[in-house]
Structure formats: C-alpha cells, structure tokens
Design a protein around this motif. Structure first.
Motif, PDB file in Angstrom:
ATOM      1  N   LEU A  18       0.864  -1.185   0.000  1.00  0.00           N
ATOM      2  CA  LEU A  18       0.000   0.000   0.000  1.00  0.00           C
ATOM      3  C   LEU A  18       0.903   1.238   0.000  1.00  0.00           C
ATOM      4  O   LEU A  18       1.576   1.525   0.995  1.00  0.00           O
ATOM      5  N   TRP A  74      -5.728   2.029  -3.465  1.00  0.00           N
ATOM      6  CA  TRP A  74      -5.011   0.863  -3.991  1.00  0.00           C
ATOM      7  C   TRP A  74      -5.436   0.675  -5.438  1.00  0.00           C
ATOM      8  O   TRP A  74      -6.628   0.478  -5.720  1.00  0.00           O
ATOM      9  N   LEU A 102      -8.008  -6.424   0.435  1.00  0.00           N
ATOM     10  CA  LEU A 102      -7.566  -5.148   1.004  1.00  0.00           C
ATOM     11  C   LEU A 102      -7.833  -5.046   2.515  1.00  0.00           C
ATOM     12  O   LEU A 102      -6.998  -4.524   3.264  1.00  0.00           O
ATOM     13  N   ARG A 161      -8.901   3.076  -8.644  1.00  0.00           N
ATOM     14  CA  ARG A 161      -8.363   2.622  -7.370  1.00  0.00           C
ATOM     15  C   ARG A 161      -9.480   2.315  -6.391  1.00  0.00           C
ATOM     16  O   ARG A 161     -10.597   2.802  -6.515  1.00  0.00           O
TER      17      ARG A 161
END
Ligand code: SF4
Ligand code: SF4
Length: 334
Positions: A18, A74, A102, A161
């Motif tokens: 990350l 991300w 995530l 993202r």
C-alpha cells in the motif's frame, strides 16, 4: 504518547503493498448534505445506506476511542476495451474480490503498528464493509478530489483505485495527501460519456447508473435504461475511461486483481457452475439469476437479440420478466 512517525506508518503500509496513503486525526461529524441529496434523488434497492445515516455521518461511532484515520488508495488494473463480443464488465471486478484482499492488509498494518510500538491499540478496518463514507473521508485526507463523475481522483494517478480505511487508537502523525483541490475545471467529459444521463450537478443519480442497475438493483431493469447499456453486464467504467486524469493511471498494484472473462465462459455459466466459476470474485455477490438478467440486457443492448433469447430456455422468473420488458418474451418460443 508521542505520535507514530509517518515513516513508521509508511513502512507498515509498504509491507502490504500500500503506497498511496494519508493519515489524519479522527474526523468529527460530516455534513449531511451529500446523503440527503442522494436520498432525495432516490436510492432504489440500497436503502440500507440511509438506514445507517447516523453512523455514516459520525465516522468515529465505529470505534469511539479512535484517535486517527488512515486512508489508503489501492490501484486496480485499467479497463480493457470491449472485445468483438461487445460485452463488458467493470475493471475492478476482473480478478479476486478486492474486499477480501484489502481489508486484511489494513488489519495487518494495524497489527504491525502495535508490534512495532509495543502497544495494544484497537483498530477497525473498513473496505465497503461498514457504514462509513469512505470517499468523503479519503477526500478530506487529501487523497484526491471528488470529481463530476462522483469518484475520487488523484491528479497523479487517476481514479482506477479502491479505497480502504483504518480507524485506529494509534496517534498517527498527520500527513495529508495534498490532492484535495478540485481539478475538474470546465471539463464535463464524464457527464457526456455517461450513457444513461446519471451524472448531473456533480452527483450520480443512483437509479440511472449502470453500476447500480447491474450490481445492486434486484428487479427488472427499465427498458429506457437497458437500451443504453452498450454491452455492460457488471458495472460500468465509461465515466472513468472518459476522464483525462486517468491517462496517468499506473498499472494495478496486485496481480490478484487482474483477470479476463471470455464470452464463451460467460454464456456457459449454469446455475450449478456459477458459484465455482466466480469463486473469490465480486461478481459472485450478485448471484446467478441477476447475472443472467444482466447478460440478457447486455446482449440485447448490443443488438444480439437472437442470442439473448437463448438465455430464456428454462430461465428464472426475473430473467423472463426482464425479457418481457425488453420485448423478447413473445418470440422466445417457450
Ligand atoms: S458508471 Fe456508467 S452509468 Fe454510472 S455514472 Fe458512470 S458512466 Fe454513468
Ligand atoms: S471527466 Fe472531467 S469533469 Fe469528469 S471527473 Fe474527470 S476531470 Fe472531472
């Protein structure tokens, strides 16, 4: 307790892949305007968003002892153009379900902070998993601005993202992203590109959006919207593909988020095979019946009526009702 240096937080995040992050003191109550406007516009089958209104407007309610908020963005892979079949799905859904990748990453960031600092801080990771306004909070942290397409955009990396939050008792050094300024300017490309007219007045009208209609909507998709689908069968990326800031989009940050669907694969997925075929992917969440409804609409919307009719043999009630809406049922030969 001194603040956790940003370098320490960065190291913990980097260990999880990350690299786009910001940390701010836990925000207080949020303005209700956005949610109220959404409610007034209509939320269709996602009424649960409004049921949790008080929690969404008070982010600290999820962890009242939280001192800080970590926001991460991300990157998933950019969309690929429609193939000869004309069928398309949102790029974020190409590979593994990002929720299940995530969120554990954020959990491990919190655990590592505890380990490194010798503390037992409590944390709460949120990736579309709790009633919290992720986009608004990420914008407050400076990870981007909310554009006319209602998405969070970074001037450096665009909008392809996924967002995640970690509410934490750790006193994180404040480090804003620095990208909060609105840079849409006079551009209106996303509004022009939206096939259903869902973008207006700097907001997305839920009930007109193909993403909502293919993923959240439970019933029949109205014909006047279905005829504008242009082959989308799960989500839609047109308001991102049209955004000039996405010319800076980097490659996806995790190979697990990549993947492809061949048309033969899609049309051959039976009710029995659906769960296994889409195992671990966000698409599995809509279930086989709405998947077939979506395929019917997508095929029909690109003029492949005969192939759409093939989906009607032994079809569930929703798919037959959708066919009727599209004018396909009378000639389905059932
Ligand atoms: S996802 Fe598609 S339908 Fe929804 S607002 Fe964007 S362009 Fe319009
Ligand atoms: S396409 Fe233009 S108006 Fe739309 S979000 Fe991107 S920069 Fe803003």
């Amino acid at each position: 307790m001194p603040a956790v240096p940003h370098s320490q937080l960065e190291a913990a995040c980097r260990a999880e892949g990350l690299t786009h992050l910001a940390s701010i003191p836990m925000p207080g109550p949020l303005a209700a305007e956005g949610l109220d406007r959404m409610a007034a516009d209509g939320v269709g089958d996602i009424g649960w968003i409004l049921q949790d209104r008080h929690l969404r407007l008070q982010p600290s309610a999820l962890l009242p002892t939280a001192r800080s908020l970590l926001c991460v963005a991300w990157h998933h892979h950019a969309p690929v153009a429609a193939g000869p079949s004309g069928l398309r799905r949102a790029a974020y859904a190409a590979g593994k379900d990002y929720h299940v990748v995530l969120r554990p990453k954020l959990g491990r960031v919190g655990a590592r902070l505890n380990r490194d600092c010798g503390q037992e801080w409590r944390h709460r990771a949120c990736v579309d998993s709790a009633p919290v306004c992720e986009r608004t909070l990420a914008a407050m942290a400076g990870l981007g601005w909310i554009g006319r397409n209602a998405l969070l955009i970074s001037p450096e990396t665009g909008s392809y993202r996924l967002l995640g939050l970690l509410l934490t008792e750790a006193p994180l050094e404040e480090r804003r992203g620095g990208h909060a300024a609105d840079r849409c300017g006079s551009c209106t490309r996303c509004e022009s590109a939206c096939p259903t007219g869902a973008l207006t007045g700097r907001r997305c009208l839920t009930e007109r959006c193909i993403s909502y209609l293919t993923i959240e909507h439970q019933g029949v998709i109205p014909r006047h919207l279905a005829e504008r689908f242009g082959g989308w069968w799960f989500g839609c990326d047109l308001c991102q593909e049209s955004c000039p800031w996405n010319r800076f989009a980097p490659p996806g940050e995790d190979v697990r988020l990549a993947g492809s669907d061949t048309e033969a694969d899609l049309l051959d997925v039976t009710a029995e095979r659906f769960d296994a075929h889409f195992a671990g992917r966000a698409i599995r969440r809509i279930g086989w019946i709405r998947f077939r409804r979506n395929l019917l609409v997508a095929l029909w919307s690109v003029g492949r009526q005969d192939e759409a009719r093939l989906l009607l043999t032994g079809a569930p009630e929703l798919v037959l009702a959708q066919a009727a809406e599209l004018g396909l049922a009378p000639t389905a030969g059932r």
